[in-house]
Write an enzyme that holds these catalytic residues in place. Sequence first.
Site, PDB file in Angstrom:
ATOM      1  N   LYS A  53       0.467 -31.399  22.557  1.00 15.97           N
ATOM      2  CA  LYS A  53      -1.169 -31.606  22.226  1.00 15.97           C
ATOM      3  C   LYS A  53      -1.752 -32.685  22.841  1.00 15.97           C
ATOM      4  CE  LYS A  53      -0.322 -29.132  18.002  1.00 15.97           C
ATOM      5  NZ  LYS A  53       0.306 -29.004  16.620  1.00 15.97           N
ATOM      6  N   GLN A  97       0.852 -32.865  11.693  1.00 18.47           N
ATOM      7  CA  GLN A  97       1.786 -31.781  12.397  1.00 18.47           C
ATOM      8  C   GLN A  97       2.693 -31.035  11.074  1.00 18.47           C
ATOM      9  OE1 GLN A  97       1.874 -30.759  15.289  1.00 18.47           O
ATOM     10  NE2 GLN A  97       3.402 -29.184  14.550  1.00 18.47           N
ATOM     11  N   ASP A 120      -7.618 -28.437  12.550  1.00 16.56           N
ATOM     12  CA  ASP A 120      -6.780 -27.210  12.544  1.00 16.56           C
ATOM     13  C   ASP A 120      -7.180 -26.286  11.578  1.00 16.56           C
ATOM     14  OD1 ASP A 120      -4.156 -26.982  13.628  1.00 16.56           O
ATOM     15  OD2 ASP A 120      -3.431 -28.417  12.088  1.00 16.56           O
TER      16      ASP A 120
END
Length: 281
Positions: A53, A97, A120
């Site tokens: 990322k 995460q 997200d």
Amino acid sequence: MAARILDGKQFSASLREDIARRVSALKEKGVTPGLAVILAGTDPASEIYVRNKGNGCREVGMHSETILLPEDVSQDALEAEIERLNQDRRIHGILVQLPLPKHLNEEAALAKILPEKDVDGFHLLNAGRLMTGAPGVIPCTPRGALYMIQQTGRSLSGLEAVVIGRSNIVGKPMAALLLRENCTVTLCHSRTRNLAEHTRRADILVAAVGKAGFITGDMIKPGAIVIDVGINRVDGKVRGDVDFESAAAVADWITPVPGGVGKMTITMLLQNTLEAAERTV
Ligand code: NAD
């Protein structure tokens, strides 16, 4: 092999060129899009995802920060970090995460992220917006999968779409997105009876199960679009949920693993971060 390949690498490369151009345009207005990724603990797979990322951000000229927290971090300390990033004007996207270490409450942590920085798309508000058809942040993997489906050039309205897997991260938002495209959607899961009867009706088949080679050619309607979300490590190799060889013999379009949906996920994260930054100017 009859099926044409939906090439995630190729789509990603051209999308990232466009993202990089839009990042430059924003920088000219004094805004550098910024993504912060919080990693709690030292799970090796998560470490790789987080590194990728950061690399993705650098490739398109975005600012990126990785916040490493110890495995035994408290819920309060994790949430304080999210709060700090919520206030940080250089950060437009915050990503926690997953999975978090077992003692932490994932749902409570995600709820702390400002919905406009939730790149997200896992915040309840964004999940609700997707279900009701309101504009919001769309989770990266289903967004990438839909993009690939759209690249076939087929009109999706009225098509039979079957999604296998009902996770909040992939299956449910995927089904909602296909519904929004006016597909007739069936959502299958571990309790579904006679799975193949459903899959054989699918003009669009999305597999998000987590079992290598689970979907075989005999379960696929001739001419279908087959989207393989699965990432399964078998004998050191990455394999999808679809048995590629037998599926490619009957499908019209198919995504490979690796080089398919997985490639698109980080690109869509960059896209979501860019759009979050664009909304601030
Ligand atoms: P999950 O474990 O949360 O969900 C799996 C789903 O599969 C469940 O809803 C379950 O009901 C269903 N399932 C299990 N056995 C089944 C069966 N026999 N018949 C029908 N359905 C069954 O997994 P997830 O997080 O949704 O991920 C699914 C897969 O996608 C995994 O391989 C994961 O690694 C991969 N994944 C890939 C990306 C990407 O970027 N490409 C992103 C997220 C997840």
